[in-house]
Each structure stands twice: as structure tokens, then as C-alpha cells.
Write an enzyme that holds these catalytic residues in place. Sequence first.
Site, PDB file in Angstrom:
ATOM      1  N   LYS A   1       0.822  -1.211   0.000  1.00 10.73           N
ATOM      2  CA  LYS A   1       0.000   0.000   0.000  1.00 10.73           C
ATOM      3  C   LYS A   1       0.857   1.262   0.000  1.00 10.73           C
ATOM      4  O   LYS A   1       0.436   2.301  -0.479  1.00 10.73           O
ATOM      5  CB  LYS A   1      -0.903   0.022   1.227  1.00 10.73           C
ATOM      6  CG  LYS A   1      -1.695  -1.238   1.450  1.00 10.73           C
ATOM      7  CD  LYS A   1      -2.899  -1.320   0.558  1.00 10.73           C
ATOM      8  CE  LYS A   1      -3.615  -2.639   0.770  1.00 10.73           C
ATOM      9  NZ  LYS A   1      -4.916  -2.719   0.186  1.00 10.73           N
TER      10      LYS A   1
HETATM   11  C1  PLP Z   1      -1.130  -7.791   2.373  1.00 11.18           C
HETATM   12  C2  PLP Z   1      -2.213  -7.620   1.363  1.00 11.18           C
HETATM   13  N1  PLP Z   1      -2.238  -8.425   0.304  1.00 11.18           N
HETATM   14  C3  PLP Z   1      -3.181  -8.326  -0.634  1.00 11.18           C
HETATM   15  C4  PLP Z   1      -4.191  -7.374  -0.536  1.00 11.18           C
HETATM   16  C5  PLP Z   1      -5.210  -7.316  -1.613  1.00 11.18           C
HETATM   17  O1  PLP Z   1      -5.108  -6.182  -2.414  1.00 11.18           O
HETATM   18  P1  PLP Z   1      -6.367  -5.686  -3.221  1.00 11.18           P
HETATM   19  O2  PLP Z   1      -7.378  -5.281  -2.222  1.00 11.18           O
HETATM   20  O3  PLP Z   1      -5.866  -4.548  -4.016  1.00 11.18           O
HETATM   21  O4  PLP Z   1      -6.837  -6.838  -4.018  1.00 11.18           O
HETATM   22  C6  PLP Z   1      -4.222  -6.524   0.575  1.00 11.18           C
HETATM   23  C7  PLP Z   1      -5.279  -5.498   0.777  1.00 11.18           C
HETATM   24  O5  PLP Z   1      -6.259  -5.410   0.150  1.00 11.18           O
HETATM   25  C8  PLP Z   1      -3.197  -6.630   1.537  1.00 11.18           C
HETATM   26  O6  PLP Z   1      -3.160  -5.796   2.573  1.00 11.18           O
HETATM   27  N1  LIG Z   2      -6.466  -5.048   2.395  1.00 13.12           N
HETATM   28  C1  LIG Z   2      -6.893  -3.722   2.484  1.00 13.12           C
HETATM   29  C2  LIG Z   2      -8.348  -3.507   2.369  1.00 13.12           C
HETATM   30  C3  LIG Z   2      -8.642  -2.166   1.789  1.00 13.12           C
HETATM   31  O1  LIG Z   2      -8.296  -2.209   0.456  1.00 13.12           O
HETATM   32  P1  LIG Z   2      -8.021  -0.961  -0.453  1.00 13.12           P
HETATM   33  O2  LIG Z   2      -6.902  -1.412  -1.317  1.00 13.12           O
HETATM   34  O3  LIG Z   2      -9.270  -0.709  -1.175  1.00 13.12           O
HETATM   35  O4  LIG Z   2      -7.633   0.223   0.376  1.00 13.12           O
HETATM   36  C4  LIG Z   2      -6.307  -3.123   3.743  1.00 13.12           C
HETATM   37  O5  LIG Z   2      -5.237  -3.546   4.079  1.00 13.12           O
HETATM   38  O6  LIG Z   2      -6.857  -2.285   4.388  1.00 13.12           O
END
Ligand code: PLP
Ligand SMILES: N[C@@H](CCOP(=O)(O)O)C(=O)O
Length: 462
Positions: free
Chosen positions: A112
Site C-alpha cells: 500500500k
Molecule cells: C497484504 C495484502 N495483500 C493483498 C491485498 C489485496 O489487495 P487488493 O485489495 O488490491 O486486491 C491486501 C489489501 O487489500 C493486503 O493488505
Molecule cells: N487489504 C486492504 C483492504 C482495503 O483495500 P483498499 O486497497 O481498497 O484500500 C487493507 O489492508 O486495508
Amino acid sequence: MKYVSTRGEAPSLDFAEVTLAGLASDGGLYVPESWPQFSAEDIAAMRGLPYAELAARVMEPFVGDSLTPERLRELTAKAYGRFAHKAVTPLVQLDEQHWVLELFHGPTLAFKDVALQMLGLLFEEFLSREKGSLTIVGATSGDTGSAAIDAVAGLDNVEIFMLHPKGRVSDVQRRQMTTVRAPNVHNIAIDGSFDDAQAMVKRIFADRDVTAKHRIGAVNSINWARLMAQVVYYFAASLQLGGPERSLAFSVPTGNFGDVFAGHVAARMGLPIEKLIVATNVNDILHRALAEGDYSAGSVTPTSAPSIDIQVSSNFERLLFDVGGRDGLALAEQMRGFDASKAMRLTNAQTEGAALFTSARADEGDTAQAMRWAYENCGEMLDPHTAIGLHAARAADIAPTVPVVTLATAHPAKFPDAVERATGLRPGLPARVGDLFAREESFVELSGTYEAVRDHIMGHAS
Ligand SMILES: Cc1ncc(COP(=O)(O)O)c(C=O)c1O
Ligand SMILES: N[C@@H](CCOP(=O)(O)O)C(=O)O
């Protein structure tokens, strides 16, 4: 570059406006009106660039005239200057066919940071131009919250309210949010799941009593700028492994479908991608949707990969829009049906349009086994989310000559209990997170009702 809503009714906006708007006013998500195109020569010319320059090249067509090329480069240099690895997103080879792309070298140890370090700077930039302020309301299953808080803590014109599901994030994730001492940071633990928190966030955007008093902003991947920044590392990986002359497959642990949608965007822009492998845990709505056309949400099962314990996946709407004919009004109708029944079938056009995707589901045993395999055979410690990605990568039907890159979305030390159970070794936190377990926590606990959350925000937002 103009952006349009997936539900066809909100006004189209430019990049600066879309970044501050977050969610579209008709409840849809913003996407570019058309996809910028890079030729094979354009892509080849990016080989060897430092990450910050590569980021500027990939983002430039999306940003349009909202930033000068020079200012964009200043911002990417600042955002990626905070990463602990010179390559920003280094690749590690596991065996002849498999690599992991380590996306966790930012300040909060998850992928993120790659987007949120940039988004924090974009907020500052665009708000200072109009001397405005923003009240961010976000939902997190652990990682978005800590990365967003790190990116905006202490900013004068931004206040952040971050909702997390009580008891359903790891101790490290929770402390990364709740130990940040800044007057503009508010942490809220709610009774319920991440899906409940995410639904509340979307409701706040539509609540006129709130929006009449506060300009609400988004740090979740409903905000287009998040995804734009994530497109860059698909280019980075491809260029290192023979792209654009060679096509790669990517395996992506998926919850809200943002990270893997960024791969779809890279492919739309001309990056040769063989397959995008959507890897889920037992909360497998996306696997069912792609394998059987059945997008129906059940209740959420807590797992050792809590950040993807998600059933209602925001960005899937962007895919349905893009591959299903870009008919916003028809999609709005389809989404209204889903909101009412929590179930929908994909249309034939949507299923056929999603042919670049394949999917797999990992249960807790598969996840632990993938962690063990990577550690015992390759000396690589994986977090449980990345392990789900690796499980899917190894299960997928990909020709042996095609490199498969699993996105390593979190540092293993964010989930030490699960890693220790699987491998017998407890990963230590890198020094850059400091004295996380010595710091005092601060957060409020609220019942899972929308009214409780809204009233808290209204009562505390300045
Ligand atoms: C460690 C981790 N892996 C994978 C994901 C999945 O990513 P996305 O929500 O963009 O599919 C998240 C959060 O959403 C995450 O925090
Ligand atoms: N896994 C995410 C959930 C929120 O997803 P987002 O990518 O839409 O912000 C988190 O870690 O909070």
C-alpha cells in the site's frame, strides 16, 4: 485526461479533481475515459530507469495537465525516496519459473505504501492550490490504514478517520495505526467485518448531512490515483524479466481487486501480460466470479491472511465496466441488483472480456504449505498473503517458458504468528518501524452501526 464514472451519471473530471473526489457522486468509481497506449519501443525505452523516473513516465498520461512533468518528477522522487530498497520494488527469484516482486520496502511494510506515499503528496499539492481541506474516511483490513496514516499524519489540511474491524487485524497492523500520535489522525475499531466498514465509508460519501459540512476524500483503492501508482511496478517487473519482448504472468493475492486491476491497466496500456492470476483465500467470491460467473457474497471467514478477508470487492466494478462494454447505466442497474441481494451473475460479455484472468483459492493448509515451500526450498520467508499468491502461481496452468511473478504484498513480520506456525521461525520487524510495541495505542471502539460511526466523525471532524 478525463475520467468517467462506472455508473455513467457523475460528471467527468480531470486528474486533480478525481484524486480529491475519491468516489464518484453517482456511487461509481472513476476510470480513464480511454487507456493511454505505449508501443513496444516506448516500453523498451524505459528499461534501466530508476523507479521514480519510471513511475513518472507511466503516470504522465494519466496525470495530464494536472501536474507539470517537472513537478510530477519531484513528487515521484520524494515518494519513492522513502523506500528502504534502492530498487523500490525488487524482484527475487524462487526457481526457474517463479519470482516474487517485493512490494513491502516502504515505511509501513506493505504494498500500500507504493501508492499511498504518492497519494499523500498529491493531496497536499492539489489542496494547497485551492487552499482547501479534506476529511478522509477510510476502511482497512490492516494495511491501507497504516500506510494512509503514515502518508498524511501531521498534514494541516487533511484529517483522517480510519475504520478497522475490531480484533480482525494483526497486532503489528493495529499498532502501526493506533500508535501514531498526530492531531489529524482518528482510529476507529468497529464491531463487524472489513466489508461492513467499507460499506459505511461508501455510505458516508452519499450522506448529504455529512457532505454539506465536510469535503470527504478517499484513501482506499476506490480512489483512482491509488491504482495509477500500482500500475508502475508491473512495468518495473516486466522490464527486468525481458519485457516488452517477453510476456509475463502475475499472481496477485486479491481482496478489493485493486492490485490486480492495476495489472489489467498495464495490459491495456500495451504491456505484454500472459495471464493475471487472481489468488484468494477461502473468502473466494472473486475466484467464483471468474471461474463460474457467480459473484455472490457470503459471510466473511477470518483467516491467517486477514487483509484479504473480503467478500465485496470494490474494484471488480471497474473490471466489469471496462470489459463489459463500458455501459455505465447498465452497470449501475447490475450493481443495484447486487446491493439488494448480495449476488449477481456476470454477463457473457463480462466473462469473455475477462479472459486475461484466471484464479485459484488457497485454504489455510495451502497457505501454510506455500510458506513452508518458499522457506525450505528458496530461503524466502513469505507473509500469508504472498503465500496465497504463490500457491495460485504454482497451481495455474502457465507454459513453463513464461516467467510467473507473485506480488509479495506484505513483509512477513506483519503476520509473525502465521509465519511461525508454518515455518517454525518468527520473522523480526525491520528497524525502520521503531519501537512499535513500546508505544501507547489510541483508538475508539464503536458498535457496527452506521449512525454511531457517522456521529463520531461529525462530532470530531474539525
Ligand atoms: C497484504 C495484502 N495483500 C493483498 C491485498 C489485496 O489487495 P487488493 O485489495 O488490491 O486486491 C491486501 C489489501 O487489500 C493486503 O493488505
Ligand atoms: N487489504 C486492504 C483492504 C482495503 O483495500 P483498499 O486497497 O481498497 O484500500 C487493507 O489492508 O486495508
